[in-house]
Structures are given as C-alpha cells and as structure tokens.
Design a protein around this motif. Structure first.
Motif, mmCIF file in Angstrom:
data_model
loop_
_atom_site.group_PDB
_atom_site.id
_atom_site.type_symbol
_atom_site.label_atom_id
_atom_site.label_comp_id
_atom_site.label_asym_id
_atom_site.label_seq_id
_atom_site.Cartn_x
_atom_site.Cartn_y
_atom_site.Cartn_z
ATOM 1 N N LEU A 23 -4.072 -1.359 5.628
ATOM 2 C CA LEU A 23 -3.894 0.089 5.531
ATOM 3 C C LEU A 23 -2.570 0.516 6.153
ATOM 4 O O LEU A 23 -2.192 0.045 7.233
ATOM 5 C CB LEU A 23 -5.050 0.810 6.226
ATOM 6 C CG LEU A 23 -6.443 0.537 5.652
ATOM 7 C CD1 LEU A 23 -7.508 1.228 6.493
ATOM 8 C CD2 LEU A 23 -6.529 0.996 4.197
ATOM 9 N N VAL A 24 -1.872 1.413 5.476
ATOM 10 C CA VAL A 24 -0.596 1.925 5.968
ATOM 11 C C VAL A 24 -0.542 3.435 5.729
ATOM 12 O O VAL A 24 -1.347 3.997 4.991
ATOM 13 C CB VAL A 24 0.597 1.246 5.260
ATOM 14 C CG1 VAL A 24 0.575 -0.255 5.467
ATOM 15 C CG2 VAL A 24 0.603 1.589 3.765
ATOM 16 N N GLY B 153 -3.174 7.904 3.127
ATOM 17 C CA GLY B 153 -2.539 6.612 3.349
ATOM 18 C C GLY B 153 -2.656 5.734 2.124
ATOM 19 O O GLY B 153 -2.964 6.213 1.017
ATOM 20 N N TRP B 154 -2.435 4.449 2.344
ATOM 21 C CA TRP B 154 -2.425 3.487 1.236
ATOM 22 C C TRP B 154 -3.101 2.204 1.680
ATOM 23 O O TRP B 154 -3.042 1.814 2.836
ATOM 24 C CB TRP B 154 -0.981 3.171 0.806
ATOM 25 C CG TRP B 154 -0.190 4.383 0.395
ATOM 26 C CD1 TRP B 154 0.494 5.243 1.209
ATOM 27 C CD2 TRP B 154 -0.024 4.862 -0.929
ATOM 28 N NE1 TRP B 154 1.076 6.236 0.476
ATOM 29 C CE2 TRP B 154 0.783 6.024 -0.851
ATOM 30 C CE3 TRP B 154 -0.462 4.436 -2.190
ATOM 31 C CZ2 TRP B 154 1.152 6.757 -1.966
ATOM 32 C CZ3 TRP B 154 -0.095 5.164 -3.305
ATOM 33 C CH2 TRP B 154 0.703 6.307 -3.194
ATOM 34 N N ARG B 155 -3.753 1.571 0.721
ATOM 35 C CA ARG B 155 -4.340 0.261 0.958
ATOM 36 C C ARG B 155 -3.654 -0.757 0.066
ATOM 37 O O ARG B 155 -3.517 -0.544 -1.142
ATOM 38 C CB ARG B 155 -5.841 0.254 0.672
ATOM 39 C CG ARG B 155 -6.507 -1.111 0.942
ATOM 40 C CD ARG B 155 -7.971 -1.125 0.514
ATOM 41 N NE ARG B 155 -8.777 -0.215 1.297
ATOM 42 C CZ ARG B 155 -9.302 -0.514 2.493
ATOM 43 N NH1 ARG B 155 -9.079 -1.709 3.028
ATOM 44 N NH2 ARG B 155 -10.038 0.381 3.120
ATOM 45 N N GLN C 275 3.323 0.934 8.824
ATOM 46 C CA GLN C 275 4.167 2.109 8.572
ATOM 47 C C GLN C 275 4.846 1.938 7.215
ATOM 48 O O GLN C 275 5.519 0.951 6.958
ATOM 49 C CB GLN C 275 5.207 2.232 9.682
ATOM 50 C CG GLN C 275 6.146 3.400 9.532
ATOM 51 C CD GLN C 275 7.079 3.503 10.736
ATOM 52 O OE1 GLN C 275 6.669 3.341 11.870
ATOM 53 N NE2 GLN C 275 8.355 3.761 10.472
ATOM 54 N N ARG C 276 4.644 2.902 6.342
ATOM 55 C CA ARG C 276 5.247 2.845 5.020
ATOM 56 C C ARG C 276 6.217 4.012 4.859
ATOM 57 O O ARG C 276 5.853 5.161 5.109
ATOM 58 C CB ARG C 276 4.170 2.925 3.929
ATOM 59 C CG ARG C 276 4.738 2.748 2.519
ATOM 60 C CD ARG C 276 3.672 3.006 1.472
ATOM 61 N NE ARG C 276 4.154 2.660 0.142
ATOM 62 C CZ ARG C 276 3.532 3.000 -0.982
ATOM 63 N NH1 ARG C 276 2.418 3.693 -0.938
ATOM 64 N NH2 ARG C 276 4.026 2.645 -2.155
ATOM 65 N N GLU C 277 7.423 3.697 4.505
ATOM 66 C CA GLU C 277 8.417 4.749 4.306
ATOM 67 C C GLU C 277 8.169 5.455 2.981
ATOM 68 O O GLU C 277 7.713 4.852 2.004
ATOM 69 C CB GLU C 277 9.831 4.162 4.341
ATOM 70 C CG GLU C 277 10.193 3.535 5.684
ATOM 71 C CD GLU C 277 10.090 4.504 6.840
ATOM 72 O OE1 GLU C 277 10.340 5.714 6.632
ATOM 73 O OE2 GLU C 277 9.751 4.060 7.961
#
Length: 675
Positions: free
Chosen positions: A595-596, A624-626, A671-673
């Motif tokens: 997860l991010v 968020g994103w998986r 952490q995702r930009e």
C-alpha cells in the motif's frame, strides 16, 4: 516522579481520565492477581510467594536456626522441570525457594507506587489495606543492618553486594524508595518510608569513596533518581551525595565491574553505560532503560546542584537520543541484542525492540529536562512518547501487555523468522520478566503531575489535559483550569482565577504539531505576553480572572524520516496532533507493504469513528494505491509497467493496534509521487 506536593490536581480529562480510571478499577486488581500467580495461562510471577518465603527465612534466622546457603549465580530461578509449576507446590518444604528473576521484588514496589497515585485523589480502602499488609510483611523481613533484597535474604545473605553488575539489589532499592515516597505523599503513612530510609542509610555507610567502603555503583541504574527523590522528601543531603557518588564513580578506572568479575580492564561496558565516566559520555549506548534512568538521575543532580557541566552532558545526550535514535512513536532502543540503542539512525521498523519501559523512561527524563530548562522540545517528546510508545504497551481493557513495540508486524514472520522472535503480534497476559506492566500502571497513575511544572512565579503547562490545578503564585492561591479536547481535536483553553489577584506568569506550550497559533487573552487590566523556547508566556498583575485561547490547529499529515534512516527511506507515516497512526490488516486486507499514498493525500483525509476504542476516537480514510501482485517469476524487469489499484487506506491510532483480530500492522507506508 515530578510530584508537586503543595498543589492539588483534579484530572477531568476524557482521554486520560478514562485511562486513570482503568488503572484503578481494572489494572491494579488484575496486576495484584498476577503478582500472586492467579492469572490462568499466564507466566507466573512468584513475586508475593518470594516475600512470604523471606518471612519464613527471617523467622528461622531470628530463632538462631541455620539457613542453608543456596547458589546466587542465577539471574532467573524457576521450579525444577517446569517454569509454569504453581509456586504453592513448594510451600511448606524445608528449604525456602526464591523463584523468578533477581529483580522480582521491584514488581511489588511499582505496584505500590501506582496504588499511591490513585489513593492520593480517590479513596480506596481495599487497595490501601493491601499495601499496608505488604508493608507489615516488609517490616518483618528487613535485616538489622537495614538491608532489604529478597533474593539474597533467602539464598545467601553473606553474598549481598557481590554482583552489582548483574544483580539488582540497588535497582530494587530504587523502586522501594520511589514507592515509599509516593505512599507517604499520598497517605501520610511513613512506615514504608522509614524502611526505605533504613536501607538508604545502610547504603550510605556501605558505598562511597572512603577506605573500607565499596567503590561500586548500580548495574541497573535507578537508585540514583530514587535517592534524589528521597533527598527531596527528607532533606537529608547524604542521599543526594550518594546519588552523586554513584553517577560520578560510574565508568571510572579501574572499572569496578571488570574487577568485580575478574575480567580484563579493557572489557567493554557500554551495555551498562560504564565504559567511560559519565561526564565524558556524548552518545547514548547500551541497555536503553538503564540509560534513561541514569540520565534521569543526572538531570536531577544537575538541577538540584546547579551543576552546569552535568547539565550540558545531559543536553548532549538528549540531542543524541531524540535526533538520531528515537522512533517516530517516541520509542527508543533499536535492537533486541542487549535491549539496547543501536548506532545513529538505525531504526528498523519490523525488528524494533522499543521496550515499553524505555519509552516510560524517556517520559521521566523529558519531565526532568523541562525542570532543568523550559524548552517545548522536551514536552513535545514527552507527549509523543506518552501517546504512542508508552500507551501501545497496554491493551484497551488493561489486561494485556506488550514488552516490545514494533512499528511493523506480520504474524507469520513473528512465528517463523527467528530474527523476529522477540516481536509479538498479540499482547501477553503477563511476563515472567514483568517490568513493563507495573511500570505502565505507576506512570499512568501519576500522569496529572506530568501535565505541568512550576518554578518561582511561573507555571508551565506542558501537556494539555482537562483538569484543575490549585497552586500558589507570589503567596496567593491561584486556580488553573484547562479544557482540552486532545487528542481528537486541537481545542484548548485555560482559565486562570485568583480571588486575591493573579501575580505571576502562565506559560502554555506551543506544540510542534500545531499548524496554527493565534493566541488571545481575555481579561481586564495590564498583562504582558511573549514567546520563548516554544512557550507562550502571559504575565498578570493582579487580575482575578483571565481566559487564554492559544488557537492551535491540527490536521493529519504525512511525515518522512531523515534520509539517513535506511529502513524508512521512501516511506511516510501519518501523524495528527500527538498521535501516530498505523494500518491494520482488519481494515486494509493482507499485504500492507503493497500500500502506498501520495504525501498530499493527507489533505484529503476523511475522519471516521472508531467505536472499538470509544465514541470519541477518530481514525482517517485516505486515498491510496495497492500494488497488484505479479503472476510471473521472483524477479521482474523494472522497465515493465506496474499495475496499481486505487484503494482507500484506513488508519487507526498506533496505540490501539492489536486490540481486535490478529493481523498485520504497519506504521510506515510507501510514498508515491503524483503522476
């Protein structure tokens, strides 16, 4: 423990009041049962068993009977064949038995200290009667010299003080003394205090620089801070001088611990903070709890004696701990090897040791540093440790405990990876080495005294808890009433009243987490304000009433670690006000490491109610994103496009994890930009 003996404190805070009520109604009775080995399927304590055995030994010794000498080489003694054998199976045998760890006495003393803080403000005849019965028992055991350590009284009295490095006579004395002063302050009863003073007087004769005295010092520090507390209670300077001797003798050549054990002088003693004199120590090393207690004693001495050199040493040690070796939760102690500090910026999340007692020790130290110099950075750390690294050590119902407080957990890894054998995914009912549970009880019981400190004509509000403090400024009675909605809302207001006029200064801490500070003062007449070292000072000149609104604000924000912290590089942790948040499998599914979130996503957080905690508790939902798992081999070309699924991340306060179903937990997430 930071008690303001002249003041009256009434805690009405919704959050901490609930915790303190839990201590009185559930934790203390539960822990008393644990000390008596009455918790089914829990590790036995043997604590009260040992005291009763000591009475039997003492009665025999007083009748002139010969007491069999037993080996004192053990650090922990258990019934033959099975550590879980009920203690009462040995009662009535010819030979007395001491079971458990050498420091088992201290668990009772910490429990008594916790009781003291409760009966100080709320009458509880049952708890008080139980303490009085144990004090009567201790009076039967103490020797004519004033010595009181059950391990050696039972096993081999003539071998006392022969293993200061590894055994805990002086540590147990420290907890006896802390309990004695607290109980005296709370009830006015001095029987336990007199026992502690007898022991302290014996130590003052036995230890010191003189010819014929022992030139040693505690293996596990605590006596230093306890002696300072006893000095503050009694005014007897010999107690402060012994504390100072223990501190300054530590680490001096020839090294006492090496001589005691016949080991080479060059043998490293960092574990004990004894490899060099403390005045030359610039880095926190060794066992984290021992270090915290040593630094507490040093800070007490620096303040009481106006010792600028020692004050500078503890400031440098503080900077080392809090800027290089402290977890975002306020926990300290990065490695399970020696329960110790690791090197600078080595703060692994999954294998963290982060002992509950170490975070408690950091709270103790921070409170003392505030009294040395009023700088909000100390209160910021105290608050962070208290709400997170300390509170995670106890379950919401008060009957389960963590010794180790990791920031990342996978139950499968806990069971199958021996490198993580110290990490648990569920709290325990009790521990054979149970230093943490009663330590939690005594800190949470005494918590109102950590909310503020005073000096001359100034009162500093260090932690915001709803309640009322009745104190004295310029010989006039003043009442300070705080109304706080923390940790769920940033609303704080302070009302100051004085029938004969308010003459003096109230200083409100400006928390590091606050994104706003728009202060207002509502009162008639002249007043002055200033901001200094993170505190907002308001000085009054005779008003009878004033209301202060500091105008704080808080919102969830992602924090990242310094890039020198390798284990957290590229990750972020959610923080809102004093609370650190985490993800749990129950809310987010398995594979939390996939997860991010974008750092800016915290600004789009939505509050959720967490009724499993209480009706006021707040969690957060953040977009968020998986990362979708690959169906290919173990390694994939990095140039291959990754598949991401948009999800909602559900955060809960870190302190509340592991109170529902067992599962993964994670503080640091990817952490995702933004694309």
């Amino acid at each position: 423990m930071g008690k303001q003996t002249k003041d009256r404190i009434n805690l009405t805070d919704a959050f901490w009041g609930e915790k303190r009520t839990l201590i009185r109604e559930k934790v203390l009775p539960y822990q008393w049962r644990a000390l008596n080995d009455q918790i089914p399927d829990a590790d036995p304590s043997y604590c009260i068993h040992n005291f009763k055995e000591a009475v039997r030994v003492t009665e025999k010794r007083n009748r002139g009977e010969e007491i069999p000498v037993q080996s004192v080489r053990d650090f922990v003694s258990l019934p033959e064949g099975n550590a879980l054998l009920p203690a009462d199976e040995t009662e009535g045998s010819e030979e007395a038995h001491f079971y458990g760890f050498v420091f088992q006495d201290s668990d009772l003393y910490k429990w008594i200290e916790a009781v003291s803080y409760i009966v100080e403000t709320e009458q509880d005849e049952t708890l008080e009667r139980t303490v009085d019965e144990m004090v009567d028992l201790l009076e039967k055991v103490i020797t004519k010299e004033g010595y009181l350590d059950i391990f050696y009284i039972i096993k081999d009295y003539d071998s006392r003080f022969t293993n200061l490095r590894d055994h805990h006579e002086l540590y147990c004395f420290g907890h006896l003394t802390e309990a004695a002063v607290a109980y005296y302050d709370a009830t006015g009863k001095d029987k336990l205090l007199k026992l502690a003073m007898q022991f302290a007087d014996y130590l003052c004769e036995y230890f010191g620089p003189g010819e014929g005295q022992c030139h040693g010092y505690p293996g596990h520090e605590l006596a230093e801070m306890a002696l300072m507390r006893l000095y503050q209670c009694t005014g007897r300077k010999q107690y402060m001088e012994l504390a100072r001797y223990f501190v300054l003798q530590r680490g001096c050549a020839p090294k006492y611990f090496n001589r005691e054990h016949g080991e080479p002088e060059e043998n490293n003693l960092d574990y004990y903070q004894a490899d060099k004199p403390v005045m030359k120590q610039k880095e926190a090393v060794g066992h984290a709890v021992r270090a915290m207690y040593l630094y507490c004693g040093m800070t007490d001495l620096a303040r009481e004696r106006c010792d600028r050199e020692m004050g500078q040493v503890v400031r440098e040690l503080w900077e080392d701990v809090t800027t290089k070796k402290m977890y975002i939760t306020g926990a300290v102690g990065g490695t399970h090897i020696g329960e110790a500090f690791s090197y600078a910026y080595d703060l692994p999340a999954d294998s963290a040791y982060a002992e509950t007692c170490a975070a408690i020790g950091l709270v103790f130290w921070a409170h003392r540093m505030l009294q040395l110099e009023a700088d909000s950075k100390y209160a910021d750390v105290m608050e962070r440790a208290l709400y997170n690294g300390v509170l995670s050590g106890i379950s919401l119902d008060g009957t389960r405990f963590f010794y180790v407080n990791p920031l990342e957990v996978d139950p499968i890894a806990c069971r199958r990876d021996q490198r993580l054998s110290h990490v648990k995914s569920r709290r325990a009912k009790w521990f054979g080495c149970a230093c943490c549970p009663p330590n939690l009880a005594r800190l949470l019981g005494s918590l109102p005294h950590y909310s503020y400190h005073t000096k001359e004509d100034t009162v500093w509000l260090d932690l915001y808890m709803s309640g009322e403090i009745d104190t004295v400024l310029h010989e006039k009675n003043v009442s300070i009433k705080t109304d706080s909605a923390l940790p769920w809302k940033a609303s704080v207001s302070v009302e100051v009243t004085g029938q004969d006029g308010i003459f003096g200064t109230i200083a409100l801490r400006i928390p590091e987490w606050s994104s706003a500070f728009t202060p207002t003062v509502i009162c008639e007449g002249k007043y002055e304000t200033r901001v200094e070292a993170g505190y907002w000072y308001v000085t009054f000149y005779g008003q009878t009433k004033a209301t202060l609104h500091p105008g704080f604000a808080m919102e969830p924000q992602f924090y990242r670690a310094n890039s020198r912290v390798r284990e957290s590089f590229g990750r972020q942790a959610l923080v809102c006000g004093p609370l650190v948040y985490c993800l749990e499998e129950q809310d987010n599914g398995k594979g939390l490491h996939t997860l991010v979130a974008e750092p800016e996503a915290a600004s789009r957080a939505r509050q959720t109610s967490l009724f499993f905690i209480n009706e006021d508790a707040v969690g957060y939902e953040i977009p968020g994103w998986r990362k979708e798992p690959e169906d290919t081999g173990l390694y994939i070309k990095a140039s291959r496009k990754e598949e991401w699924e948009p999800v909602t991340l559900h955060f809960i306060p870190y302190y509340a994890w592991a109170n529902r179903e067992e599962g993964e937990m994670r503080v640091w997430i990817g952490q995702r930009e933004r694309n």
